[in-house]
Design a protein around this motif. Structure first.
Motif, mmCIF file in Angstrom:
data_model
loop_
_atom_site.group_PDB
_atom_site.id
_atom_site.type_symbol
_atom_site.label_atom_id
_atom_site.label_comp_id
_atom_site.label_asym_id
_atom_site.label_seq_id
_atom_site.Cartn_x
_atom_site.Cartn_y
_atom_site.Cartn_z
ATOM 1 N N GLY A 362 -7.013 -13.191 -3.386
ATOM 2 C CA GLY A 362 -6.157 -13.024 -4.552
ATOM 3 C C GLY A 362 -6.044 -11.601 -5.061
ATOM 4 O O GLY A 362 -5.507 -11.368 -6.150
ATOM 5 N N LEU A 363 -6.545 -10.631 -4.269
ATOM 6 C CA LEU A 363 -6.490 -9.232 -4.699
ATOM 7 C C LEU A 363 -5.276 -8.570 -4.049
ATOM 8 O O LEU A 363 -5.362 -7.973 -2.984
ATOM 9 N N SER A 364 -4.123 -8.666 -4.717
ATOM 10 C CA SER A 364 -2.892 -8.050 -4.229
ATOM 11 C C SER A 364 -2.764 -6.650 -4.820
ATOM 12 O O SER A 364 -3.579 -6.218 -5.639
ATOM 13 N N PHE A 365 -1.696 -5.940 -4.406
ATOM 14 C CA PHE A 365 -1.451 -4.610 -4.960
ATOM 15 C C PHE A 365 -1.309 -4.681 -6.476
ATOM 16 O O PHE A 365 -1.891 -3.887 -7.212
ATOM 17 N N ALA A 366 -0.514 -5.635 -6.949
ATOM 18 C CA ALA A 366 -0.253 -5.741 -8.381
ATOM 19 C C ALA A 366 -1.516 -6.071 -9.161
ATOM 20 O O ALA A 366 -1.797 -5.477 -10.211
ATOM 21 N N VAL A 367 -2.296 -7.019 -8.657
ATOM 22 C CA VAL A 367 -3.537 -7.422 -9.342
ATOM 23 C C VAL A 367 -4.515 -6.249 -9.386
ATOM 24 O O VAL A 367 -5.115 -5.962 -10.429
ATOM 25 N N ALA A 368 -4.681 -5.567 -8.241
ATOM 26 C CA ALA A 368 -5.606 -4.441 -8.196
ATOM 27 C C ALA A 368 -5.147 -3.303 -9.103
ATOM 28 O O ALA A 368 -5.946 -2.703 -9.822
ATOM 29 N N LEU A 369 -3.841 -3.011 -9.097
ATOM 30 C CA LEU A 369 -3.309 -1.925 -9.917
ATOM 31 C C LEU A 369 -3.486 -2.225 -11.396
ATOM 32 O O LEU A 369 -3.878 -1.349 -12.181
ATOM 33 N N ARG A 370 -3.219 -3.465 -11.775
ATOM 34 C CA ARG A 370 -3.382 -3.839 -13.178
ATOM 35 C C ARG A 370 -4.848 -3.686 -13.618
ATOM 36 O O ARG A 370 -5.143 -3.282 -14.728
ATOM 37 N N SER A 371 -5.746 -3.991 -12.699
ATOM 38 C CA SER A 371 -7.166 -3.907 -13.023
ATOM 39 C C SER A 371 -7.647 -2.461 -13.104
ATOM 40 O O SER A 371 -8.387 -2.096 -14.020
ATOM 41 N N ILE A 372 -7.234 -1.621 -12.138
ATOM 42 C CA ILE A 372 -7.755 -0.253 -12.126
ATOM 43 C C ILE A 372 -7.211 0.584 -13.274
ATOM 44 O O ILE A 372 -7.824 1.588 -13.658
ATOM 45 N N LEU A 373 -6.074 0.175 -13.842
ATOM 46 C CA LEU A 373 -5.572 0.915 -15.007
ATOM 47 C C LEU A 373 -6.481 0.733 -16.211
ATOM 48 O O LEU A 373 -6.387 1.483 -17.182
ATOM 49 N N ARG A 374 -7.366 -0.270 -16.157
ATOM 50 C CA ARG A 374 -8.366 -0.446 -17.219
ATOM 51 C C ARG A 374 -9.666 0.277 -16.887
ATOM 52 O O ARG A 374 -10.642 0.166 -17.627
ATOM 53 N N SER A 375 -9.651 1.002 -15.727
ATOM 54 C CA SER A 375 -10.855 1.727 -15.303
ATOM 55 C C SER A 375 -10.753 3.218 -15.559
ATOM 56 O O SER A 375 -11.420 4.020 -14.895
ATOM 57 N N ASP A 376 -9.884 3.607 -16.485
ATOM 58 C CA ASP A 376 -9.737 4.998 -16.919
ATOM 59 C C ASP A 376 -9.429 5.960 -15.770
ATOM 60 O O ASP A 376 -10.125 6.956 -15.579
ATOM 61 N N PRO A 377 -8.355 5.684 -14.968
ATOM 62 C CA PRO A 377 -8.018 6.615 -13.880
ATOM 63 C C PRO A 377 -7.187 7.794 -14.381
ATOM 64 O O PRO A 377 -6.474 7.698 -15.389
ATOM 65 N N ASP A 378 -7.292 8.905 -13.684
ATOM 66 C CA ASP A 378 -6.400 10.042 -13.923
ATOM 67 C C ASP A 378 -5.308 10.085 -12.854
ATOM 68 O O ASP A 378 -4.155 10.390 -13.138
ATOM 69 N N VAL A 379 -5.709 9.794 -11.605
ATOM 70 C CA VAL A 379 -4.774 9.789 -10.484
ATOM 71 C C VAL A 379 -4.901 8.453 -9.764
ATOM 72 O O VAL A 379 -6.016 7.983 -9.494
ATOM 73 N N VAL A 380 -3.747 7.840 -9.457
ATOM 74 C CA VAL A 380 -3.728 6.558 -8.757
ATOM 75 C C VAL A 380 -2.894 6.712 -7.489
ATOM 76 O O VAL A 380 -1.775 7.222 -7.540
ATOM 77 N N LEU A 381 -3.455 6.273 -6.363
ATOM 78 C CA LEU A 381 -2.699 6.245 -5.111
ATOM 79 C C LEU A 381 -2.480 4.792 -4.715
ATOM 80 O O LEU A 381 -3.433 4.036 -4.556
ATOM 81 N N LEU A 382 -1.217 4.414 -4.583
ATOM 82 C CA LEU A 382 -0.841 3.068 -4.154
ATOM 83 C C LEU A 382 -0.391 3.139 -2.700
ATOM 84 O O LEU A 382 0.500 3.930 -2.373
ATOM 85 N N GLY A 383 -0.975 2.315 -1.854
ATOM 86 C CA GLY A 383 -0.602 2.351 -0.446
ATOM 87 C C GLY A 383 0.879 2.157 -0.217
ATOM 88 O O GLY A 383 1.487 2.818 0.614
ATOM 89 N N GLU A 384 1.492 1.231 -0.977
ATOM 90 C CA GLU A 384 2.916 0.956 -0.813
ATOM 91 C C GLU A 384 3.424 0.163 -2.014
ATOM 92 O O GLU A 384 2.713 -0.699 -2.542
ATOM 93 N N ILE A 385 4.648 0.463 -2.447
ATOM 94 C CA ILE A 385 5.319 -0.341 -3.469
ATOM 95 C C ILE A 385 6.162 -1.375 -2.748
ATOM 96 O O ILE A 385 7.155 -1.040 -2.101
ATOM 97 N N ARG A 386 5.764 -2.655 -2.857
ATOM 98 C CA ARG A 386 6.408 -3.702 -2.067
ATOM 99 C C ARG A 386 7.238 -4.671 -2.901
ATOM 100 O O ARG A 386 8.104 -5.350 -2.361
ATOM 101 N N ASP A 387 6.926 -4.794 -4.185
ATOM 102 C CA ASP A 387 7.610 -5.809 -4.981
ATOM 103 C C ASP A 387 7.848 -5.297 -6.391
ATOM 104 O O ASP A 387 7.379 -4.220 -6.778
ATOM 105 N N GLN A 388 8.594 -6.075 -7.166
ATOM 106 C CA GLN A 388 8.967 -5.660 -8.517
ATOM 107 C C GLN A 388 7.756 -5.488 -9.415
ATOM 108 O O GLN A 388 7.686 -4.532 -10.196
#
Length: 554
Positions: A362-388
């Motif tokens: 259940g760890l998709s790009f969207a789920v992981a991204l939503r979670s890491i934004l609560r981990s105080d990031p400065d720079v985020v690298l997403l492997g690929e934007i696949r969906d809305q």
């Protein structure tokens, strides 16, 4: 006889102050020479030339020497690797043998016994010799023998069992698959294609962006090969009706290399594609990416900002991840928090937090991204934007003080804008969030040893699309083919870029939902260099050929 060290001093290659205080008597001449190479005082090439002079033997440049296959067969691959020798040719009844240490009496005796004929040693550079041994003594013979053996032993319906795989690493099918993978890594392949047909199983490698057929085997072994690869990749071997994905790790050359595996059912059986993900540490220097001066300036300006979205677009295998990781390496430091979300993690970098997507859990790009934004990031690298959902979160993150790096599948940089809008992102958010879009392709790099000036006239070049004015009238080169490039005329690849930096005018066009053609025209008016123009510039610089640009860039 004059020592190696004395020869190096006489040739002006070794200043006296570089010598150890204990002098040359405490250790052997050969050991001291090796220490001088390892410490960087002299090069391998200089040492090889000194050895040749000391022994009174010729020095050869292996990359320029035509190797005779008949001569190669006189000495086994095992002996070549053990003694670091390579038979090159037969001249006047004598076997020419390349060596690194012509004073090695054990090697000389073994070569004399194996060759059964007079031989003449020649000195070569060690790194050249080792590369040549790998190139000429690959696994071809063993693969051919294994193919024959397997086709004799296996019935058409035979499959490979997990029990066999776990207990017998010397089984023919295990060795066959391992040899295919190891040879691909040695050949710098990016992908391995294993394709079933009506009568045979075809193996192809993608090298420098072009597929080459390596081997063809009887179709009766395909079930065993596919089952072995599925077991290695932790894929269900009983399921043959639907596409499946998996991963494996192999040990090669003292390091672990990951492979991403995709299984696709076809009418003749399951096709398997293995993407080789080399996780070896890299310098990750921005200067290694072959950006033009203007493109480099715009890209550097974009990733140096503390927030905004940077997208790299292009087809699969165009170097998008390498470009993103290079930018990430330039901005990462102990003072900021860097988090990546990837599927799979292609490069492992110390000092950053890397998250592997796991859809089964259940760890998709969207789920992981939503979670890491609560981990105080400065720079985020997403492997690929696949969906809305992923696109929306990424855009919002870039608007709230984060630098977001990601990839998107579009043909050029302006199309990335309209693609995001088509995915359901509000145009005004796209215009505000997007900082820079880099479109890129990889074209084969001309072999520096054998490329020759193109003899076609300006009119003939213009007829095939080459815009000579872009290259400033520089000399155009064509491929020829030599030993160094395996007769292809190319070695390695060079990137061609299109960098579009968002400006107020481009933001207005985005908000008004202008077409990608209108955005492209405005970007070119503001100085954007298109993929084709950057390609012509690299042709003019002698890096690639006209045909390569035509092949890769429409």
């Amino acid at each position: 006889m004059t020592s190696l060290v004395e020869i190096l001093i006489l040739r002006g290659l070794l200043p006296l102050e570089q010598l150890s205080p204990v002098g040359t008597t405490a250790i052997s001449d050969e050991v001291m020479a090796r220490e001088l190479v390892s410490s960087g005082v002299i090069s391998e090439l200089q040492l090889a030339r000194a050895r040749a002079e000391q022994a009174g033997l010729p020095f050869l440049e292996l990359t320029d020497y035509p190797v005779d296959r008949d001569a190669l067969s006189l000495i086994s691959a095992a002996m070549c690797r053990r003694h670091e020798v390579l038979p090159l040719a037969i001249r006047d009844g004598r076997l020419i043998v390349a060596m690194t240490t012509p004073g090695d009496v054990f090697a000389l005796d073994d070569v004399r016994e194996a060759a059964k004929m007079p031989f003449a040693p020649a000195v070569v550079e060690r790194s050249d010799l080792l590369s040549a041994i790998v190139r000429f003594h690959r696994s071809d013979d063993e693969l051919a023998n294994l193919t024959t053996r397997l086709s004799d032993e296996l019935a058409p319906a035979t499959t490979y069992s997990a029990a066999d795989e776990s207990t017998d690493s010397s089984a023919p099918i295990v060795r066959f698959v391992n040899l295919i993978i190891n040879q691909a890594i040695q050949d710098r392949a990016s992908d391995i294609h294993i394709e079933p047909g009506e009568h045979n199983l075809r193996v192809r490698y993608r090298i420098d962006g072009v597929l080459h057929e390596i081997r063809s085997a009887p179709s009766k072994i395909q079930n065993s090969v596919i089952s072995r690869l599925k077991i290695m990749s932790d894929i269900d071997i009983a399921e043959r009706r639907i596409p499946q994905d998996g991963r494996m790790t192999v040990h090669h050359g003292g390091r672990d290399i990951d492979l991403r595996v995709a299984v696709l059912p076809t009418v003749w059986g399951e096709k398997i594609v293995l993407r080789i993900l080399d996780n070896a540490p890299s310098s990750m220097s921005i200067t290694d990416l072959d950006f033009g001066a203007g493109n480099l300036r715009e890209f550097t300006r974009a990733y140096s900002k503390p927030y905004g979205m940077i997208l790299v677009t292009g087809p699969t295998g165009s170097g998008k991840s390498t470009t993103l990781y290079t930018a990430l390496n330039m901005v990462a430091n102990p003072g900021i928090n860097v988090i990546t979300v990837e599927d799979p993690v292609e490069y492992r970098m110390p000092g950053i937090n890397q998250v592997q997507v796991n859809r089964k859990a259940g760890l998709s790009f969207a789920v992981a991204l939503r979670s890491i934004l609560r981990s105080d990031p400065d720079v985020v690298l997403l492997g690929e934007i696949r969906d809305q959902e992923t696109a929306k979160i990424a855009v919002e993150a870039s608007l709230t003080g984060h630098l977001v790096l990601s990839t998107l599948h579009t043909n050029d940089a302006p199309s990335a804008v309209t693609r995001l809008v088509e995915m359901g992102i509000e145009p005004f958010l796209v215009g505000s969030a997007l900082e820079c879009v880099v479109a890129q392709r990889l074209v084969r790099r001309l072999c520096a040893r054998c490329k020759v000036p193109d003899l076609r006239t300006v009119e003939q070049l213009a007829a095939v699309g080459f815009e000579r004015g872009v290259a400033g009238g520089a000399t155009v080169f064509s491929p020829v083919g030599c030993v160094a490039c395996s007769q292809t005329g190319y070695t390695g690849r060079v990137a061609v870029h299109e960098v579009m930096t968002m400006s107020p005018k481009l933001e207005l066009l985005t908000v008004s939902q202008a077409s990608s053609a209108e955005i492209a025209a405005a970007a070119r008016a503001e100085g954007m260099v298109t993929l084709r123009e950057d390609g012509w510039a690299k042709v003019g610089a002698g890096l690639t050929s006209v045909e390569e640009i035509i092949r890769v860039i429409a």
